[in-house]
Design an enzyme around this catalytic site. Structure first.
Site, mmCIF file in Angstrom:
data_model
loop_
_atom_site.group_PDB
_atom_site.id
_atom_site.type_symbol
_atom_site.label_atom_id
_atom_site.label_comp_id
_atom_site.label_asym_id
_atom_site.label_seq_id
_atom_site.Cartn_x
_atom_site.Cartn_y
_atom_site.Cartn_z
ATOM 1 N N ALA A 1 10.444 3.173 -1.753
ATOM 2 C CA ALA A 1 11.783 2.581 -1.896
ATOM 3 C C ALA A 1 11.722 1.340 -2.782
ATOM 4 C CB ALA A 1 12.358 2.214 -0.521
ATOM 5 N N GLY A 60 4.006 3.573 5.157
ATOM 6 C CA GLY A 60 5.138 3.335 6.058
ATOM 7 C C GLY A 60 5.798 1.992 5.822
ATOM 8 N N ASP A 82 15.720 2.460 3.746
ATOM 9 C CA ASP A 82 14.640 1.804 2.997
ATOM 10 C C ASP A 82 15.158 1.213 1.687
ATOM 11 O OD1 ASP A 82 13.277 2.958 5.069
ATOM 12 O OD2 ASP A 82 11.783 3.974 3.834
ATOM 13 N N PRO A 134 0.835 -1.207 0.000
ATOM 14 C CA PRO A 134 0.000 0.000 0.000
ATOM 15 C C PRO A 134 0.870 1.258 0.000
ATOM 16 C CG PRO A 134 -0.454 -1.383 1.950
ATOM 17 C CD PRO A 134 0.636 -2.058 1.188
ATOM 18 N N GLY A 140 7.429 1.095 2.974
ATOM 19 C CA GLY A 140 8.529 1.127 1.996
ATOM 20 C C GLY A 140 8.094 1.033 0.550
HETATM 21 C C1 MEV Z 1 11.235 5.972 6.636
HETATM 22 O O1 MEV Z 1 10.853 4.643 6.291
HETATM 23 C C2 MEV Z 1 12.400 5.960 7.558
HETATM 24 C C3 MEV Z 1 12.871 7.319 8.064
HETATM 25 O O2 MEV Z 1 13.854 7.072 9.062
HETATM 26 C C4 MEV Z 1 13.436 8.177 6.974
HETATM 27 C C5 MEV Z 1 14.776 7.671 6.456
HETATM 28 O O3 MEV Z 1 15.485 6.920 7.126
HETATM 29 O O4 MEV Z 1 15.112 8.071 5.323
HETATM 30 C C6 MEV Z 1 11.729 8.083 8.734
#
Ligand code: MEV
Length: 313
Positions: free
Chosen positions: A92, A87, A134, A83, A89
């Site tokens: 990425a 959060g 990520d 999704p 990934g």
């Molecule tokens: C995002 O998945 C992780 C963060 O720490 C950002 C990053 O590390 O680039 C919030």
């Protein structure tokens, strides 16, 4: 016409999100949910899923193409089970799979090169403050320990400005996590920028970052020993610190509270501001039911799948 396909996993961050941007350790684990990208040469202009490539809608793909492709128009197809803005990934995985497919098309596919080029593409798409956590996890798969110093199991290091991150392979313990998606979109670039403003302004925020680093560091031996009660307690502590940092969301707090009744601990995962939480549990069904009852979308995940893969024809 040459064509290549690549696939990359999503991830959850167990510990250390946000603090890792400032050189503190983080532990991230690949998921079984994946994104696939197919690139084919041909056509009159770059296209993504049939539509002309848009710098706004396809920023990650555009930045990967700009950085790596000198040839003619490409037809790009994407298929993601992760999704978006959750959060988990998704961006990425999209960068890694696009870069993987482009490198495969040029006969240059290699895990480390994918990780480096995907990080470059993400930095440019996110106007550059994030860490390589990520993109390296989506490239390597399994579990990755990111740290400001070298440890056993070093994969590669990545530098941006003054900051250098060392990425390490970590063996994944067979733990069950339930993910709860809030349905609220969390934008990584916004949350990272918000924390950057807080850290710049106050020593207190810098202390919270150091505390998050301490929690992540203390979790490394606990993971190896699979000490679930102690890990759960660290997760609760990490969530609290992330909340103080201002990156939680009332929906995340609610889902964590609900999940904790059937879990060792729970925390938000990734950049926050919405997105998802994770709970460590031996009772995935009860935990998932509690998350659903509070309006979240739960799913039980298998941790530690393979990293980026590619093929051509
Ligand atoms: C995002 O998945 C992780 C963060 O720490 C950002 C990053 O590390 O680039 C919030």
């Amino acid at each position: 016409m040459a064509a290549a396909r690549a696939s990359a996993p999503g991830k959850v961050i167990l510990f250390g999100e946000h603090a890792v941007v400032y050189g503190e350790p983080a532990i991230a684990v690949a998921l079984s949910l994946r994104t696939e990208v197919i690139v084919k040469e041909g056509g009159d202009q770059h296209r993504v899923n049939g539509a002309p490539l848009s710098p706004y809608h396809h920023a990650y793909i555009k930045d990967a193409i700009d950085g790596l492709w000198k040839g003619g128009p490409l037809d790009v197809r994407t298929d993601s089970r992760i999704p978006s803005a959750s959060g988990l990934g998704s961006s990425a995985a999209l960068s890694v799979a696009t870069v993987g497919a482009l490198l495969q098309l040029q006969g240059r596919f290699a895990e480390e090169l994918v990780a480096r080029e995907a990080y470059n593409a993400e930095v440019s798409a996110q106007k550059g403050r994030g860490s390589p956590t990520d993109t390296s996890t989506a490239s390597h798969g399994h579990a990755v320990l990111v740290d400001g110093q070298k440890r056993d199991g070093l994969l590669w290091d990545v530098q941006r400005g003054e900051r250098r991150w060392y990425l390490h392979h970590l063996d994944v313990p067979p733990l069950t996590l339930v993910v709860g998606h809030t349905g609220v979109r969390g934008r990584t670039a916004d949350e990272v920028a918000k924390v950057a403003r807080f850290v710049k302004r106050t020593g207190f925020a810098r202390e919270v970052i150091r505390d998050l680093g301490r929690v992540a560091r203390s979790a490394i031996p606990l993971l190896a020993r699979q000490d679930k009660p102690a890990l759960g307690q660290r997760m609760d502590e990490a969530h609290n610190l992330l909340r103080i940092l201002g990156v939680s969301h009332p929906r995340l707090d609610e889902l964590c509270d609900a999940a904790r009744k059937h879990a060792y601990g729970a925390k938000l995962t990734g950049s926050g501001g919405g997105g998802s939480m994770i709970a460590l549990t031996d009772q995935p069904e009860a935990c998932a039911a509690a998350i659903r009852k509070r309006g979240g979308t739960p799913f039980t995940v298998q941790l530690g799948g393979p990293g980026v893969s590619a093929s051509s024809w």
